[in-house]
Design an enzyme around this catalytic site. Structure first.
Site, PDB file in Angstrom:
ATOM      1  N   HIS A 188      -5.126 -43.399  -2.631  1.00  0.00           N
ATOM      2  CA  HIS A 188      -4.489 -42.025  -2.910  1.00  0.00           C
ATOM      3  C   HIS A 188      -3.520 -41.749  -1.790  1.00  0.00           C
ATOM      4  CE1 HIS A 188      -4.670 -38.050  -3.744  1.00  0.00           C
ATOM      5  NE2 HIS A 188      -5.249 -37.960  -4.564  1.00  0.00           N
ATOM      6  N   ARG A 206      -0.532 -30.657  -4.574  1.00  0.00           N
ATOM      7  CA  ARG A 206       0.832 -30.874  -4.569  1.00  0.00           C
ATOM      8  C   ARG A 206       1.146 -30.357  -6.267  1.00  0.00           C
ATOM      9  NH1 ARG A 206       0.886 -36.677  -4.982  1.00  0.00           N
ATOM     10  NH2 ARG A 206      -1.193 -36.557  -4.241  1.00  0.00           N
TER      11      ARG A 206
END
Ligand code: FAD
Length: 658
Positions: free
Chosen positions: A258, A278
């Site tokens: 990740h 995000r």
């Protein structure tokens, strides 16, 4: 002969995360007497930690969404290596599974007009993740547990016993799937599942759950790596249990790093920073303050992502007329970009990059939309994310590889009665998973595994005698589990008096090996070195010894988990060395291109020595044999969902013209 308690069930589900609980509910609803066993406390599974949400094309926020778009996104994310039938079933069934959760009491965040709200995530064309703030997994598990309690109450009314048809064994670990040769000689006398060998973590007591069907739902393998978002349960147990039972693993080279884990302070390195940061507008900057992701949009995605910051920013308000910002590229792309920035000397003070949401949203909105992230940084790093940027870097997060399963039934290969669902199963996500696609995977394939395991078990119980594990297997499993208590003796051919190995030291060395040599960027000589180191660790792990007794003894538990981590790590390293291309979660510095020919290749890992590491150390070349298998051609109507120009980037010549 070991005397221990044996209980008879129709289906044993190993694991009580989202996949296990959904499987158990389904099996019980089909009428199968179902046992759920989990090594953690009931309710404490990885699923609880899932923050961002669950991907399902309900089209609540953008009506353009539908299962076909979700299917396309999933295949693009997986670089077309996905088991396409799984991706199809997943995309088609995910909305029903989310709506079903609501009927069982889940409360998702809402849109202004009262529908289930959906948020943006990397690789998803439309806002698609149903969520509950950044605590979606908690709500999912809470709801499934509530459903289990309601089924148990029904059973109480009917039988006077809450656990008559659905019982949970918490803090109990399965160390072996037991098998038998059927008396009737059905299916040519094949070995088939007969139950599980288990121990209670608190008391150390052994017991056997007998059942014709076992569903593996044990999650992933992250604890083989040093920097990981995963917690202690992720030791690859289900992967190893399947191998040891004779079932193959698929495409184990694909491990997801990740892009955003915490990098500071050291004690919390690797803990996840959800992609929702995000998705909700957070941006990545390097030490020069540059939004560097614009420099890392690969050709295959160029048309779909904004080329300027202005366009990327406009997309949040007007997604129909702008392209999404490259911070929302699939995870493998973002993780590699961060890695490159740090390597180029443009990293943050603690070896990551900056993820900033503080300049993008009012403090109040951040606290409302990202409550866990706000608290996580405040409490663990003394950083106020409403006022300053976070420092983040890649962390081992998820394994796309896993037990090879039939797409429709979740049945494993070669071992009748053995099923796998959730993160432990391979195929669904191809070479890279999109965020949010795991929670939906758990529900879709957890349900399918429970359904088919129950049907199989009920049929197995009719007519012929139920399979029973023989005493020899049970004795062998007990001896294997007790071995760490008598590890000090010398092995044949070794000098006398060698001290036992400390399981914690072995674990640390394993994690360092996998992190350094089979990590986010891979090279052939390093992976060869890793295989040598793993062979050495395997020899030493035979002498992993513990002191004390069987009552809650974490050193003993770790010594047993080491067998699984070593097996799984060998699978990852061996498959990663074999695949001479870069695709999704597998990046080879020495083979940087994605090769169309490799799209057709699945790598299967099998155990060469089914004593499974009980033999001193296995052959020096390792315990895992690799085989190549050609992927099944993608069904034409599904291929028809893509433009020809796009397919050319992925498919081999003969697939395009076949
Ligand atoms: P788990 O939920 O991990 O459950 C595994 C179970 O197996 C546990 O009960 C464990 O005790 C048990 N078990 C293991 N070994 C044994 C054994 N030998 N004997 C008995 N029991 C055993 N995915 C998304 O889709 N959206 C997200 O927003 C998201 N966020 C995430 C955030 C974090 C921090 C992490 C770590 C993952 C996230 N993921 C997300 C991924 C997702 O949460 C996992 O892939 C998923 O929860 C796995 O579910 P599972 O049911 O397969 O396994």
């Amino acid at each position: 002969m070991t005397q221990l308690e044996r209980q008879g069930w129709d289906v044993v589900v190993v694991g009580a995360g989202g996949a296990g609980l959904r499987a158990a509910i389904e099996a019980r609803e089909q009428g199968a007497r179902t046992a759920v066993i989990c090594k953690s406390l009931f309710g404490k599974a990885h699923t609880v930690m899932a923050e961002g949400g669950i991907a399902a094309s309900m089209g609540n926020v953008n009506s353009g969404d539908n299962w076909q778009v979700h299917f396309r996104d999933t295949l693009r994310g997986g670089k077309f290596l996905n088991q396409w039938r799984m991706a199809e079933l997943h995309a088609r069934e995910a909305p029903d599974r989310v709506w079903e959760l609501e009927t069982w009491g889940a409360l998702f965040d809402r849109t202004p007009d009262g529908k289930i709200s959906q948020r943006n995530f990397g690789g998803h064309e439309y806002p698609r993740l149903a969520h509950v703030g950044d605590r979606t997994g908690l709500e999912l598990i809470r709801t499934l547990q509530q459903k289990i309690v309601s089924l148990q109450q029904e059973d109480f009314h009917e039988f006077g016993d809450y656990e008559a048809r659905l019982k949970v064994f918490q803090e109990c670990t399965v160390t072996r799937v037991l098998k038998t040769v059927s008396d009737s000689g059905s299916a040519a006398g094949e070995d088939r599942v007969a139950g599980t060998f288990c121990y209670e973590r608190e008391s150390g007591r052994f017991f056997v759950l007998e059942a014709p069907a076992v569903v593996l739902a044990t999650g992933g393998i992250g604890k083989s790596f040093k920097v990981t978002s995963n917690s202690w349960e992720y030791t690859g147990d289900g992967h190893a249990l399947a191998l040891l039972a004779g079932a193959p693993l698929l495409n184990m080279e694909f491990v997801q790093f990740h892009p955003t884990g915490m990098v500071w302070p050291p004690s919390v390195k690797g803990i996840l920073v959800t992609e929702s940061v995000r998705g909700d507008g957070g941006v990545l900057r390097n030490s020069d303050g540059k939004r560097f992701m614009f420099d890392y949009i690969p050709d295959i995605f160029k048309e779909k992502y904004a080329q300027t910051e202005e366009e990327g920013d406009r997309w949040y308000e007007d997604p129909d007329n702008n392209r999404r910002p490259p911070e929302l590229l699939p995870r493998d792309e973002v993780a590699r970009a961060i890695n490159s920035e740090v390597k180029a000397g443009r990293g943050s003070p603690h070896g990551g990059v900056f993820l900033d949401v503080s300049t993008r949203m009012p403090a109040e909105t951040i606290r409302r939309r990202l409550p866990s992230m706000y608290h996580q940084f405040k409490e663990l790093a003394d950083v106020d994310i409403t006022a300053e940027a976070m420092e983040v870097g890649p962390t081992c997060h998820y394994v796309m590889g896993g037990v090879a399963v039939d797409s429709d039934t979740a049945a494993t290969r070669d071992v009748p009665g053995l099923y796998a669902a959730g993160e432990v199963a391979g195929g669904m996500h191809g070479s890279n998973r999109l965020g949010g696609n795991s929670l939906s995977d758990l529900l879709v394939f957890g349900r399918r595994a429970g359904l088919h395991a129950a049907q199989y078990a009920i049929a197995a119980g009719e007519g012929t005698a139920r399979p029973r594990p023989d005493s020899a297997q049970v004795d062998a499993a007990a001896a294997e589990a007790l071995r760490p208590f008598s590890a000090e003796g010398p092995e044949p051919g070794e000098p006398d008096g060698r001290p036992p190995e400390n399981p914690y030291t072995l674990h640390q060395e394993l994690q360092q090996t996998m992190n350094d040599l089979v990590g986010i960027i891979r090279r052939a000589p390093e992976m060869e070195q890793a295989l040598e180191k793993l062979a050495g660790l395997r020899v030493r792990a035979q002498r992993a010894g513990v002191e004390g007794h069987r009552q809650f003894n974490p050193g003993w538990h770790l010594a047993l988990d080491l067998r699984n981590m070593l097996l799984v790590s060998e699978c990852v390293a061996r498959a990663a060395l074999e695949r001479t291309e870069s695709r999704g979660g597998h990046t080879r510095e020495d083979c940087p291109a994605m090769e169309r020919e490799w799209r057709r290749v699945n790598l299967l890992c099998r155990l060469t020595d089914v004593s499974g590491g009980l033999a001193p150390a296995g052959p020096p070349q390792g315990l895992i044999a690799l085989a190549r298998e050609t992927t099944e051609p993608i069904r034409p109507d599904l291929l028809g969902l893509f433009e020809k120009e796009e397919l050319v980037k992925y498919l081999a010549e003969e697939e395009l013209h076949g």
